[in-house]
Design a protein around this motif. Structure first.
Motif, short mmCIF file in Angstrom:
data_model
loop_
_atom_site.label_atom_id
_atom_site.label_comp_id
_atom_site.label_asym_id
_atom_site.label_seq_id
_atom_site.Cartn_x
_atom_site.Cartn_y
_atom_site.Cartn_z
N ILE A 49 13.27 0.40 12.62
CA ILE A 49 14.34 -0.26 11.86
C ILE A 49 13.69 -1.42 11.12
N ALA A 50 13.55 -1.29 9.82
CA ALA A 50 12.90 -2.34 9.02
C ALA A 50 13.94 -3.02 8.16
N ALA A 73 11.85 -2.59 16.04
CA ALA A 73 12.43 -3.41 14.97
C ALA A 73 11.30 -4.14 14.26
N VAL A 74 11.30 -4.06 12.93
CA VAL A 74 10.25 -4.71 12.15
C VAL A 74 10.88 -5.57 11.07
N GLN A 75 10.42 -6.82 11.00
CA GLN A 75 10.87 -7.68 9.90
C GLN A 75 10.05 -7.33 8.68
N MET A 76 10.70 -6.88 7.62
CA MET A 76 9.96 -6.44 6.45
C MET A 76 10.75 -6.72 5.17
N ASP A 77 10.22 -7.61 4.35
CA ASP A 77 10.74 -7.75 2.99
C ASP A 77 9.97 -6.73 2.15
N VAL A 78 10.65 -5.72 1.65
CA VAL A 78 9.94 -4.61 0.99
C VAL A 78 9.27 -5.03 -0.32
N GLU A 81 3.95 -7.31 -0.36
CA GLU A 81 2.89 -6.35 -0.04
C GLU A 81 2.32 -6.59 1.36
N ALA A 82 2.05 -7.84 1.68
CA ALA A 82 1.44 -8.14 2.98
C ALA A 82 2.40 -7.80 4.12
N ALA A 83 3.68 -8.09 3.92
CA ALA A 83 4.67 -7.81 4.97
C ALA A 83 4.83 -6.30 5.18
N VAL A 84 4.83 -5.55 4.08
CA VAL A 84 4.96 -4.09 4.20
C VAL A 84 3.75 -3.52 4.92
N ASP A 85 2.56 -3.92 4.51
CA ASP A 85 1.36 -3.36 5.14
C ASP A 85 1.25 -3.77 6.61
N ALA A 86 1.64 -5.01 6.90
CA ALA A 86 1.59 -5.46 8.30
C ALA A 86 2.62 -4.69 9.13
N GLY A 87 3.78 -4.45 8.57
CA GLY A 87 4.83 -3.70 9.29
C GLY A 87 4.37 -2.29 9.61
N PHE A 88 3.76 -1.63 8.64
CA PHE A 88 3.28 -0.26 8.88
C PHE A 88 2.13 -0.25 9.89
N ALA A 89 1.28 -1.28 9.85
CA ALA A 89 0.19 -1.36 10.83
C ALA A 89 0.76 -1.49 12.24
N GLN A 90 1.82 -2.28 12.37
CA GLN A 90 2.47 -2.44 13.68
C GLN A 90 3.06 -1.10 14.17
N VAL A 91 3.65 -0.36 13.25
CA VAL A 91 4.22 0.95 13.60
C VAL A 91 3.10 1.89 14.08
#
Ligand code: NAD
Length: 275
Positions: A49-50, A73-78, A81-91
């Protein structure tokens, strides 16, 4: 007057499976994205859930975990760029590579073009187009690396096909997502990656509730007239599309097993737009 909405349980008997898949849905703390996450979980997927606020994403993830699937649950402002890449790395670290992406996060801003602020134009395009690009790029990277391929879904709109007054950046962005999906369909085919667009008509979510008084003011008509004579005027039956209608279409695309269904867009709008 509009006729009553179709009830959610019209779709109850689905047998499509996403068992063992990892699905990431952006903007899934609310509205259409939240219902897609629930339906995917019912079909066996583990869910990411992003959304913008971690607390909102966590609340939805906790609800969905009760269905017996893994959630994150991932905090992601789409747009970041850094937040998206960090979120996917966490996944990747916690659940493995993403198999299904639904790039769904969206906003709406309405105004006549001669009054549209450039800052609002850029803000809207950033959420829909930059967000679509950044999340699909991250997903495709994982799908290629996993060797399993996957499904990239974009949340388009009837506004991927048609225009409405007051929505210049939204209509522009939703048309643009169709192009992005077609490119990913072509580039992804060699890796068993499919890409499609879902194009809903009006769905009564917070995004639409906010527009009703705004459009009434801009157009100088009542809120009831916005619903009847603007939003639902061209449907075959005067009904809103439901979050469940859209989620079931998403499940069909996500579970579809071959490249026969790629590079497409499907309108789910009570006949507002007919291809
Ligand atoms: P909604 O407002 O209920 O949900 C949108 C979600 O996106 C919210 O949880 C919000 O926090 C999140 N979000 C917004 N900006 C974000 C960002 N920068 N990063 C991450 N998350 C962000 O709206 P909805 O109606 O469920 O809309 C979902 C999608 O469906 C949007 O892309 C919208 O354009 C599309 N859509 C909606 C309708 C409709 O009638 N509701 C029709 C066609 C298409």
């Amino acid at each position: 007057m509009t006729t009553p909405n179709t009830t959610p349980d019209v779709h109850a008997s689905t047998t499509l499976s996403l068992k063992g898949k990892t699905a990431l849905v952006t903007g899934s703390a609310s509205g259409i994205g939240k219902r897609i996450a629930e339906v995917f979980a019912d079909a066996g997927a583990n869910l990411v859930i992003a959304d913008l606020k971690l607390a909102d994403a966590q609340a939805t993830a906790d609800e969905i975990a009760k269905k017996g699937v893994k959630t994150l649950a991932v905090q992601m402002d789409v747009t970041d760029e850094a937040a998206v890449d960090a979120g996917f790395a966490q996944v990747q670290k916690e659940l493995g590579a993403v198999d299904v992406l639904v790039s769904n996060a969206g906003i709406q801003i309405v105004a006549p073009i001669e009054e549209f602020r450039f800052s609002d134009w850029k803000k809207l395009l950033a959420v829909h187009l930059d967000g679509g690009f950044l999340t699909s790029r991250a997903a495709v990277r994982q799908m290629i690396a996993s060797g399993r391929g996957g499904c990239v879904l974009f949340m388009g709109s009837v506004h991927s096909k048609e225009a409405s007054k007051l929505k210049s950046p939204y209509v522009t962005a939703k048309h643009g997502l169709e192009g992005l999906a077609k490119v990913i369909a072509k580039e992804g085919a060699a890796h068993n990656i499919r890409s499609n667009v879902i194009c809903p008509g009006f769905v009564r979510t917070p995004l639409v509730e906010k527009q009703i008084p705004e459009q009434a003011q801009e157009l100088g008509i009542s809120e009831a007239d916005v619903v009847k004579n603007v939003m639902l005027k061209d449907t075959v039956d005067g009904q809103f599309t439901t979050v469940d209608d859209v989620a079931q279409v998403a499940l069909t695309f996500a579970a579809f097993p071959s490249n026969a269904l790629t590079g497409q867009s499907l309108v789910v709008s009570h006949g507002w737009f007919m291809q």
